[in-house]
Scaffold this active site. Structure first.
Site, mmCIF file in Angstrom:
data_model
loop_
_atom_site.group_PDB
_atom_site.id
_atom_site.type_symbol
_atom_site.label_atom_id
_atom_site.label_comp_id
_atom_site.label_asym_id
_atom_site.label_seq_id
_atom_site.Cartn_x
_atom_site.Cartn_y
_atom_site.Cartn_z
ATOM 1 N N GLY A 14 41.271 36.909 36.602
ATOM 2 C CA GLY A 14 40.806 37.853 37.618
ATOM 3 C C GLY A 14 39.646 37.258 38.402
ATOM 4 O O GLY A 14 39.131 36.181 38.077
ATOM 5 N N LEU A 15 39.224 37.957 39.404
ATOM 6 C CA LEU A 15 38.120 37.494 40.241
ATOM 7 C C LEU A 15 36.808 37.466 39.468
ATOM 8 O O LEU A 15 36.655 38.133 38.435
ATOM 9 C CB LEU A 15 37.976 38.420 41.462
ATOM 10 C CG LEU A 15 39.112 38.395 42.497
ATOM 11 C CD1 LEU A 15 38.934 39.556 43.476
ATOM 12 C CD2 LEU A 15 39.146 37.064 43.231
ATOM 13 N N SER A 16 35.864 36.720 40.002
ATOM 14 C CA SER A 16 34.517 36.732 39.443
ATOM 15 C C SER A 16 33.956 38.140 39.573
ATOM 16 O O SER A 16 34.059 38.764 40.629
ATOM 17 C CB SER A 16 33.627 35.744 40.202
ATOM 18 O OG SER A 16 32.292 35.808 39.731
ATOM 19 N N GLY A 17 33.406 38.680 38.495
ATOM 20 C CA GLY A 17 32.857 40.029 38.528
ATOM 21 C C GLY A 17 33.863 41.110 38.189
ATOM 22 O O GLY A 17 33.529 42.299 38.221
ATOM 23 N N SER A 18 35.084 40.716 37.823
ATOM 24 C CA SER A 18 36.104 41.726 37.495
ATOM 25 C C SER A 18 35.960 42.251 36.074
ATOM 26 O O SER A 18 36.607 43.232 35.704
ATOM 27 C CB SER A 18 37.511 41.142 37.689
ATOM 28 O OG SER A 18 37.715 40.020 36.842
ATOM 29 N N GLY A 19 35.138 41.602 35.261
ATOM 30 C CA GLY A 19 34.893 42.075 33.891
ATOM 31 C C GLY A 19 35.650 41.312 32.825
ATOM 32 O O GLY A 19 35.795 41.792 31.700
ATOM 33 N N LYS A 20 36.111 40.115 33.151
ATOM 34 C CA LYS A 20 36.906 39.316 32.198
ATOM 35 C C LYS A 20 36.142 39.037 30.904
ATOM 36 O O LYS A 20 36.640 39.303 29.800
ATOM 37 C CB LYS A 20 37.314 37.977 32.836
ATOM 38 C CG LYS A 20 38.153 38.099 34.092
ATOM 39 C CD LYS A 20 38.531 36.748 34.657
ATOM 40 C CE LYS A 20 37.326 35.903 35.022
ATOM 41 N NZ LYS A 20 36.467 36.508 36.070
ATOM 42 N N SER A 21 34.951 38.486 31.027
ATOM 43 C CA SER A 21 34.171 38.112 29.842
ATOM 44 C C SER A 21 33.758 39.332 29.028
ATOM 45 O O SER A 21 33.764 39.306 27.790
ATOM 46 C CB SER A 21 32.924 37.319 30.257
ATOM 47 O OG SER A 21 33.280 36.111 30.899
ATOM 48 N N SER A 76 40.933 31.209 36.715
ATOM 49 C CA SER A 76 42.259 30.579 36.807
ATOM 50 C C SER A 76 43.054 31.156 37.977
ATOM 51 O O SER A 76 44.013 31.905 37.774
ATOM 52 C CB SER A 76 43.014 30.741 35.484
ATOM 53 O OG SER A 76 42.960 32.056 34.987
#
Length: 299
Positions: free
Chosen positions: A129-136, A203
């Site tokens: 997902g985009l940066s800031g989407s909450g992946k981590s 990615s």
């Protein structure tokens, strides 16, 4: 003197009149005097509670011995084959990429053995997902939820991997591609170890994500798409990178001046919008529900 069940016994007289074997079981050591029997506290039920764990330990020991014998017999049979061939073992070597004269060494302990020990199935959960989407954030919440269930997982975070494994890579296109390839290969090893590996990185391109999928057996790569609008991600901007990209201080930033290709057929889609924003724990539970349905949380 001691009183038991309204009967009085003299242990001093008992010790003089009867020989008690100190090595005898407790029930035998306190046999009756004058036709009466002293029962061990708890009686047969206590002995049952004591013996059952011992029997379980014995069964476990026998199982381990049987497995060891099986592996030993396999090694002995292989030795006979080698001896029949004149005592010389031939190993096929080949070329993989730029590596020449290499051979795959197979171990007798395989993925299924490790999965049985861990009571789970190794797989890769690829969060994109985009940066800031909450992946981590979701990755860590998922790892915590799995840990609470007694399941072993490990998070491969994009930024964390650049602190060590990929510290030699820049953010040029070719280096970003190599960053994803390396993490894909490491994730594959974790899955082979029987661990539930959670990879969390932008990615952005389908081709690179599909290449990582192809590294694993069918079904063991679970793509999770953080479907969060760019406007929401840019509003969050936890690292201040969107602001720098808009100011032209960062070039090739995904979502601003570099594309992001959303998955077309991801296994899981976690949607968030300006009006609806579920907690990381709730999103993690959605992933766990998928794992339970597909049987990854048992061997």
């Amino acid at each position: 003197m001691a009183a038991v069940a309204n009967q009085t016994f003299s242990f001093s007289k008992l010790s003089r009149s009867r020989h008690v074997n100190p090595l005898a079981p407790p029930a035998a050591a306190f046999q009756s005097c004058g036709g009466r029997k002293l029962e061990v506290c708890g009686g047969a039920a206590a002995r049952s509670r004591f013996v059952s764990p011992i029997r379980a330990m014995e069964n476990s020991r026998r199982e381990i011995e049987n497995r060891a014998t099986k592996h030993a017999n396999g090694a002995a049979n292989q030795s006979l084959v080698d001896s029949a061939a004149g005592g010389k073992k031939t190993v096929e070597v080949g070329t993989v990429g730029n590596s020449t004269n290499i051979a795959w060494h197979k171990c007798s302990v395989e993925k299924c053995d490790r999965e049985e020990m861990l009571n789970q199935k190794g797989c890769v959960i690829w969060i994109t997902g985009l940066s800031g989407s909450g992946k981590s954030t979701v990755a860590c919440a998922l790892s915590r939820a799995l840990h609470a269930r007694g399941k072993l997982s490990y998070v491969l975070d994009g930024d964390n991997c650049r602190h060590g494994l990929n510290r030699d890579l820049s953010f040029k296109a070719e280096d970003r591609s190599e960053n994803i390839r390396r993490i894909g290969e490491v994730a594959k090893l974790f899955a082979d170890a029987g661990v539930i590996c959670i990879a969390s990185l932008i990615s952005p391109f389908r081709k690179e994500r599909d290449a990582c999928r192809d590294l694993l057996p069918e079904g063991d790569f679970i793509e999770v798409y953080m479907d969060v609008p760019l406007q929401v991600c840019e509003t969050r901007d936890p690292k201040g990178l969107y602001k720098l990209a808009r100011a032209g201080k960062i070039k090739g930033f995904t979502g601003v001046d570099d594309p992001y290709e959303p998955p077309l057929n991801s296994e899981i889609v976690l949607q968030q919008s300006e009006g609806i924003c579920h907690s990381p724990a709730v999103l993690a539970e959605q992933v766990i529900s998928y794992l339970e349905i597909k049987g990854y949380l048992k061997s």
